[in-house]
Write an enzyme that holds these catalytic residues in place. Sequence first.
Site, PDB file in Angstrom:
ATOM      1  N   GLY A  30      64.147 188.708 127.376  1.00 15.78           N
ATOM      2  CA  GLY A  30      63.679 190.065 127.128  1.00 15.78           C
ATOM      3  C   GLY A  30      62.730 190.478 128.229  1.00 15.78           C
ATOM      4  O   GLY A  30      62.819 189.988 129.355  1.00 15.78           O
ATOM      5  N   ARG A  31      61.795 191.365 127.905  1.00 13.84           N
ATOM      6  CA  ARG A  31      60.867 191.875 128.921  1.00 13.84           C
ATOM      7  C   ARG A  31      60.057 190.755 129.565  1.00 13.84           C
ATOM      8  O   ARG A  31      59.938 190.678 130.795  1.00 13.84           O
ATOM      9  CB  ARG A  31      59.928 192.904 128.294  1.00 13.84           C
ATOM     10  CG  ARG A  31      60.589 194.229 127.945  1.00 13.84           C
ATOM     11  CD  ARG A  31      59.585 195.218 127.386  1.00 13.84           C
ATOM     12  NE  ARG A  31      59.094 194.794 126.085  1.00 13.84           N
ATOM     13  CZ  ARG A  31      59.602 195.207 124.925  1.00 13.84           C
ATOM     14  NH1 ARG A  31      60.617 196.036 124.912  1.00 13.84           N
ATOM     15  NH2 ARG A  31      59.097 194.795 123.788  1.00 13.84           N
ATOM     16  N   ILE A  32      59.497 189.874 128.733  1.00 12.45           N
ATOM     17  CA  ILE A  32      58.648 188.809 129.269  1.00 12.45           C
ATOM     18  C   ILE A  32      59.488 187.778 130.009  1.00 12.45           C
ATOM     19  O   ILE A  32      59.121 187.314 131.094  1.00 12.45           O
ATOM     20  CB  ILE A  32      57.834 188.149 128.138  1.00 12.45           C
ATOM     21  CG1 ILE A  32      56.865 189.174 127.539  1.00 12.45           C
ATOM     22  CG2 ILE A  32      57.062 186.937 128.649  1.00 12.45           C
ATOM     23  CD1 ILE A  32      56.184 188.730 126.262  1.00 12.45           C
ATOM     24  N   ARG A  77      70.669 186.508 123.157  1.00  8.27           N
ATOM     25  CA  ARG A  77      71.650 187.011 122.188  1.00  8.27           C
ATOM     26  C   ARG A  77      72.702 187.854 122.879  1.00  8.27           C
ATOM     27  O   ARG A  77      73.891 187.781 122.556  1.00  8.27           O
ATOM     28  CB  ARG A  77      70.952 187.847 121.109  1.00  8.27           C
ATOM     29  CG  ARG A  77      70.182 187.032 120.089  1.00  8.27           C
ATOM     30  CD  ARG A  77      69.481 187.929 119.109  1.00  8.27           C
ATOM     31  NE  ARG A  77      68.471 188.762 119.751  1.00  8.27           N
ATOM     32  CZ  ARG A  77      67.700 189.631 119.121  1.00  8.27           C
ATOM     33  NH1 ARG A  77      67.816 189.798 117.814  1.00  8.27           N
ATOM     34  NH2 ARG A  77      66.803 190.351 119.770  1.00  8.27           N
ATOM     35  N   ARG A 121      55.987 182.238 119.785  1.00 10.59           N
ATOM     36  CA  ARG A 121      55.405 182.017 118.468  1.00 10.59           C
ATOM     37  C   ARG A 121      55.446 180.527 118.162  1.00 10.59           C
ATOM     38  O   ARG A 121      56.439 179.845 118.424  1.00 10.59           O
ATOM     39  CB  ARG A 121      56.162 182.797 117.388  1.00 10.59           C
ATOM     40  CG  ARG A 121      55.884 184.300 117.387  1.00 10.59           C
ATOM     41  CD  ARG A 121      54.465 184.580 116.930  1.00 10.59           C
ATOM     42  NE  ARG A 121      54.139 186.011 116.885  1.00 10.59           N
ATOM     43  CZ  ARG A 121      53.514 186.657 117.850  1.00 10.59           C
ATOM     44  NH1 ARG A 121      53.166 186.027 118.955  1.00 10.59           N
ATOM     45  NH2 ARG A 121      53.232 187.939 117.708  1.00 10.59           N
ATOM     46  N   GLU A 160      47.151 178.526 113.496  1.00 11.19           N
ATOM     47  CA  GLU A 160      46.092 178.804 114.465  1.00 11.19           C
ATOM     48  C   GLU A 160      44.821 179.239 113.755  1.00 11.19           C
ATOM     49  O   GLU A 160      44.897 179.892 112.718  1.00 11.19           O
ATOM     50  CB  GLU A 160      46.548 179.905 115.429  1.00 11.19           C
ATOM     51  CG  GLU A 160      47.746 179.499 116.263  1.00 11.19           C
ATOM     52  CD  GLU A 160      48.259 180.621 117.170  1.00 11.19           C
ATOM     53  OE1 GLU A 160      47.680 181.732 117.124  1.00 11.19           O
ATOM     54  OE2 GLU A 160      49.227 180.401 117.898  1.00 11.19           O
ATOM     55  N   HIS A 195      45.999 180.848 122.510  1.00 12.65           N
ATOM     56  CA  HIS A 195      46.753 182.084 122.245  1.00 12.65           C
ATOM     57  C   HIS A 195      46.161 183.252 123.040  1.00 12.65           C
ATOM     58  O   HIS A 195      45.689 184.245 122.484  1.00 12.65           O
ATOM     59  CB  HIS A 195      46.770 182.415 120.747  1.00 12.65           C
ATOM     60  CG  HIS A 195      47.920 183.313 120.370  1.00 12.65           C
ATOM     61  ND1 HIS A 195      48.507 183.291 119.126  1.00 12.65           N
ATOM     62  CD2 HIS A 195      48.599 184.265 121.066  1.00 12.65           C
ATOM     63  CE1 HIS A 195      49.483 184.163 119.077  1.00 12.65           C
ATOM     64  NE2 HIS A 195      49.560 184.785 120.257  1.00 12.65           N
ATOM     65  N   GLY A 231      47.985 184.829 125.697  1.00 16.51           N
ATOM     66  CA  GLY A 231      49.048 185.402 126.517  1.00 16.51           C
ATOM     67  C   GLY A 231      48.775 186.809 126.998  1.00 16.51           C
ATOM     68  O   GLY A 231      49.039 187.148 128.156  1.00 16.51           O
TER      69      GLY A 231
END
Length: 322
Positions: free
Chosen positions: A156-158, A178, A239, A268, A287, A289
């Site tokens: 995807g974008r990332i 996908r 995730r 977390e 966490h 990012g």
Amino acid sequence: MKKKVFLTRALQDFALKELKKRYKIEVHSGKSPISQDKLQSKIQKIDGLICFPYDTINKETLKLAEKLKAISTFSVGFDHIDTEFAKKRKIRVGYTPEVLTDATADLAFALVLDVMRRVSEGDRIIRQGGWKIIYGADDYVGLDLQEKTLGILGLGRIGKTLAKRARAFDMKIIYHNRNRLTAAQEKKLGAKYSSFDYLIRQSDIVSVHVPHTKQTDQLINMKTFKKMKNSSFLINTSRGKVVNQKDLVTALKKNIIAGAGLDVFETEPIDKKNPLTKLENVVLAPHIGSSTQETRDKMAKITVENLNLGINAKKPIYSVGY
């Protein structure tokens, strides 16, 4: 009379100032994440809710929301919200994708560099007084990135942005998604499509960029690790629940894989007793990012705008389901 908005945690000062101009706001100041009891108590009387990815906005909670018109989450993920039930109740849900793409891709690549060049491990050695001699020709060596195969799970974008970073380091890039990209898109990114199984078996680094869904829950497990090269690394900035953490610890301890770089975890935050903290072949980040000043400011602006639109029965800039 001003509409009521509840925040499960404070946003930046400029965002709170903007909200106060329009709404009567209340900010949770206790332990985070907010308890379900308190959230359920507050949600009964509010028009808008601003939440965070560690909050749980489930069906039971939403059933109590008699006046709620909008939920605006300060996150790219929205798996913590029962979006289907929110849609049934005609509650608008907004989130903050795109603006955190570069920051998260940068962190993913930082973890790749760190685990392969053993930067954090060296930092610990020095701080603990373990650097006693000048290293020789074959002491404390890392690995080159050039010509290594980076397998991106979820382009995807990332994932696409990570591919651009990797290409600059002359890495080979394969991906599983996908939906396959067009030939032109693949050529531009220098990425080749592969099956999930091929990616797992052939990659020197597997970087995870899929959302947490029923289909991806525990997707990376012992069966997966045993297919990976024992010289390979796992990077996860998506995730925590996509990876079976117990299996990962075992794989790292037994050198089934060479190492891992993690920004997300099943639960977390983690503390110093977590078995991952005892391993030298893993780099841990809390966490972060999207955690750059520029990105977080952009996220706050979108969070506020999503709320403004949703609370007035308009579609948020980035909308989920309704």
